[in-house]
Design a protein around this motif. Structure first.
Motif, mmCIF file in Angstrom:
data_model
loop_
_atom_site.group_PDB
_atom_site.id
_atom_site.type_symbol
_atom_site.label_atom_id
_atom_site.label_comp_id
_atom_site.label_asym_id
_atom_site.label_seq_id
_atom_site.Cartn_x
_atom_site.Cartn_y
_atom_site.Cartn_z
ATOM 1 N N SER A 261 -1.441 76.979 24.323
ATOM 2 C CA SER A 261 -2.265 78.056 24.870
ATOM 3 C C SER A 261 -3.639 77.535 25.278
ATOM 4 O O SER A 261 -4.102 76.493 24.811
ATOM 5 N N GLU A 262 -4.307 78.271 26.152
ATOM 6 C CA GLU A 262 -5.603 77.847 26.668
ATOM 7 C C GLU A 262 -6.660 77.748 25.578
ATOM 8 O O GLU A 262 -7.561 76.915 25.654
ATOM 9 N N LYS A 263 -6.553 78.584 24.559
ATOM 10 C CA LYS A 263 -7.569 78.583 23.510
ATOM 11 C C LYS A 263 -7.359 77.480 22.477
ATOM 12 O O LYS A 263 -8.214 77.250 21.622
ATOM 13 N N HIS A 264 -6.218 76.785 22.566
ATOM 14 C CA HIS A 264 -5.939 75.710 21.611
ATOM 15 C C HIS A 264 -6.402 74.372 22.176
ATOM 16 O O HIS A 264 -6.252 74.108 23.373
ATOM 17 N N VAL A 265 -6.963 73.521 21.311
ATOM 18 C CA VAL A 265 -7.398 72.198 21.752
ATOM 19 C C VAL A 265 -6.178 71.356 22.115
ATOM 20 O O VAL A 265 -5.044 71.695 21.784
ATOM 21 N N HIS A 266 -6.421 70.242 22.778
ATOM 22 C CA HIS A 266 -5.324 69.348 23.138
ATOM 23 C C HIS A 266 -4.741 68.708 21.882
ATOM 24 O O HIS A 266 -5.457 68.073 21.106
ATOM 25 N N LEU A 267 -3.459 68.885 21.699
ATOM 26 C CA LEU A 267 -2.783 68.252 20.568
ATOM 27 C C LEU A 267 -2.717 66.746 20.808
ATOM 28 O O LEU A 267 -2.494 66.287 21.932
ATOM 29 N N GLU A 268 -2.922 65.960 19.749
ATOM 30 C CA GLU A 268 -2.893 64.512 19.862
ATOM 31 C C GLU A 268 -1.623 63.896 19.289
ATOM 32 O O GLU A 268 -1.147 62.868 19.797
ATOM 33 N N HIS A 269 -1.080 64.513 18.243
ATOM 34 C CA HIS A 269 0.046 63.892 17.535
ATOM 35 C C HIS A 269 0.929 64.979 16.943
ATOM 36 O O HIS A 269 0.464 65.827 16.188
ATOM 37 N N LEU A 270 2.216 64.922 17.289
ATOM 38 C CA LEU A 270 3.193 65.845 16.722
ATOM 39 C C LEU A 270 4.362 65.030 16.182
ATOM 40 O O LEU A 270 5.014 64.293 16.937
ATOM 41 N N ARG A 271 4.602 65.136 14.880
ATOM 42 C CA ARG A 271 5.711 64.420 14.250
ATOM 43 C C ARG A 271 6.767 65.416 13.792
ATOM 44 O O ARG A 271 6.458 66.401 13.109
ATOM 45 N N ILE A 272 8.008 65.128 14.161
ATOM 46 C CA ILE A 272 9.127 65.995 13.805
ATOM 47 C C ILE A 272 10.164 65.179 13.037
ATOM 48 O O ILE A 272 10.656 64.157 13.537
ATOM 49 N N ASP A 273 10.512 65.617 11.837
ATOM 50 C CA ASP A 273 11.577 64.994 11.057
ATOM 51 C C ASP A 273 12.840 65.834 11.219
ATOM 52 O O ASP A 273 12.869 67.014 10.855
ATOM 53 N N VAL A 274 13.877 65.214 11.774
ATOM 54 C CA VAL A 274 15.147 65.904 11.972
ATOM 55 C C VAL A 274 16.110 65.382 10.912
ATOM 56 O O VAL A 274 16.656 64.287 11.024
ATOM 57 N N VAL A 275 16.300 66.166 9.882
ATOM 58 C CA VAL A 275 17.044 65.714 8.701
ATOM 59 C C VAL A 275 18.231 66.639 8.461
ATOM 60 O O VAL A 275 18.100 67.866 8.499
ATOM 61 N N SER A 276 19.379 66.043 8.202
ATOM 62 C CA SER A 276 20.580 66.808 7.879
ATOM 63 C C SER A 276 20.685 66.974 6.374
ATOM 64 O O SER A 276 20.779 65.993 5.637
ATOM 65 N N GLU A 277 20.647 68.205 5.922
ATOM 66 C CA GLU A 277 20.785 68.486 4.496
ATOM 67 C C GLU A 277 22.247 68.472 4.067
ATOM 68 O O GLU A 277 22.580 68.090 2.950
ATOM 69 N N ASN A 278 23.123 68.900 4.980
ATOM 70 C CA ASN A 278 24.555 68.943 4.684
ATOM 71 C C ASN A 278 25.322 68.445 5.910
ATOM 72 O O ASN A 278 24.961 68.774 7.048
#
Length: 442
Positions: A261-278
């Protein structure tokens, strides 16, 4: 230099208690040495040498480099050093190490020192972390300390478990109560690392209510009690958030749009862990338009994704273009998935494949070299690639490859190159000497 002198002086003082005669003569010799260091011109007047001459700002800097136990020993040397030991500047940054001797080889912060810190320096703490082992006792001790930080205003807080389960074994209410004390009293938290903890949606609302204007970094991977709505609340209110780490089940189109969104600052780093529990777990799909909105708003942001899935669980991933920059596969990944990576990850900078199987990845590597123009680093573990295809891959990527970590077992000799020849050819295209990694045998 001063740190060396400082530690040497501590060693001399401890030696005095065990061997006065030897230490006495040694102390005189070293005192003369310290005089020459602190007064290189030799003009120290008629005054006796004193460690009080050491400038306080240098003494403070030296103390900041020492462990808590060495600081405590230093405070016993003289009155001046004891005063420096209690300076507020020395206690702004601190790490509590909480371990059970029976289950951990790590050193632990002594309980008496912890008590002294809480009594005399709690109001000075600003940058705090807790490093705990896997025991419930250590996690409880961390919560007890957190619940006493009512007169401090932390700027950063990190809860680090060196092994599971730790915080996850605590009663949820006990952990939340302790964490809420910090959220309510700090008012200026900028960095929060609470991976593998029972934090929940209501506690995140407390965090937002008191620290929305200052929060810039939030790491909360493996927090099963947080819902997509909970993390969306953080993104909606904390417009200064620049770094975020979470599990894939918390990622949603709504979250990406809120971060864009316009009111949010520029994101620098996004980390996503995709983990299978089952095994066989189903995963949702993120719309291509949501990723595109994210790139338009923060064109330079890094998207780091860690995959720990079984081969039959990759169905929803890499079907459309995704702006991932750093991609790590912790389990075996199929040729088909790696082929889709080459087609749909144009921003890829780093790729690590731990395992693939026994089918050569020649075509997939060539496709990645063709489409991923920003690739700088690649690592291959239990995979197979023909020497010819590997040389062609390196030739296409050129000298931009700053990191090339390939196990020797990965490379399959063919009619063009043997294992003895390939390093020369690869080195030529890289512009530096290169050899494949070798598995040590011992």
């Amino acid at each position: 230099m001063f740190r060396v002198l400082f530690l040497f002086h501590l060693r001399m003082k401890r030696r005095l208690s065990s061997d006065k005669e030897n230490s006495s003569s040694s102390c005189e010799e070293q005192t003369e040495f310290f005089k020459r260091v602190l007064h290189p011109s030799g003009d120290s007047g008629d005054q006796d040498f004193s460690w009080a001459w050491l400038p306080q700002e240098i003494l403070l800097r030296v103390l900041q480099c020492l462990s808590l136990l060495d600081r405590a020993f230093a405070s016993q040397v003289c009155r001046g050093w004891n005063q420096a030991f209690h300076m507020p500047e020395l206690w702004r940054c601190f790490e509590f190490e909480l371990n059970q001797p029976a289950s951990s080889y790590l050193k632990a912060t002594h309980p008496d020192l912890i008590k002294q810190i809480i009594q005399r320096h709690a109001s000075h703490l600003q940058y705090v972390s807790f490093k705990v082992d896997s025991s419930t006792e250590s996690a409880e001790a961390a919560c007890d300390i957190l619940s006493q930080l009512v007169n401090c205003s932390l700027k950063t807080l990190g809860l680090i478990s060196t092994a599971r389960p730790s915080f996850m074994e605590l009663p949820k209410s006990h952990f939340i109560s302790a964490l809420t004390v910090v959220f309510v009293n700090s008012k200026s938290l900028s960095s929060l690392k609470i991976d593998d903890t029972p934090v929940d949606d209501p506690s995140l609302k407390v965090l937002v209510a008191n620290n929305s204007d200052t929060l810039k970094l939030l790491k909360m991977s493996s927090c099963p009690h947080v819902s997509p709505a909970g993390i969306l609340c953080v993104a909606d209110q904390c417009h200064g958030l620049r770094e975020l780490a979470l599990n894939y089940h918390l990622l949603s189109d709504e979250l990406l749009l809120a971060l864009s969104s316009e009111k949010h600052v520029h994101l620098e780093h996004l980390r996503i862990d995709v983990v299978s529990e089952n095994p066989g777990q189903q995963f949702h799909t993120i719309k291509k338009s949501s990723w595109e909105a994210m790139v338009r708003h923060s064109p330079k942001f890094s998207l780091v994704m860690y995959f720990f899935l079984y081969e039959d669980e990759f169905g929803p991933f890499f079907r459309n273009e995704i702006p991932v920059t750093h991609l790590y596969f912790g389990r075996s990944v199929s040729k088909d998935v790696l082929g889709r990576v080459g087609m749909n990850c144009p921003r890829l900078i780093e790729l690590v494949v731990c395992a693939n199987g026994l089918r050569p990845l020649d075509e997939e590597l060539i496709r990645i070299a063709e489409r991923c123009k920003h690739l700088l680093a690649i690592g291959l573990g239990e995979c197979e690639v023909s020497c010819s295809a590997f040389v062609e891959f390196v030739k296409m990527c050129g000298r931009r490859l700053s990191q090339l970590s390939i196990m020797e077992e990965v490379l399959i000799p063919d009619h063009k190159y043997s294992l003895d020849e390939i390093h020369w050819e690869v080195s030529k295209h890289l512009g530096r000497v290169w050899f494949p990694d070798m598995m040590h045998t011992w």
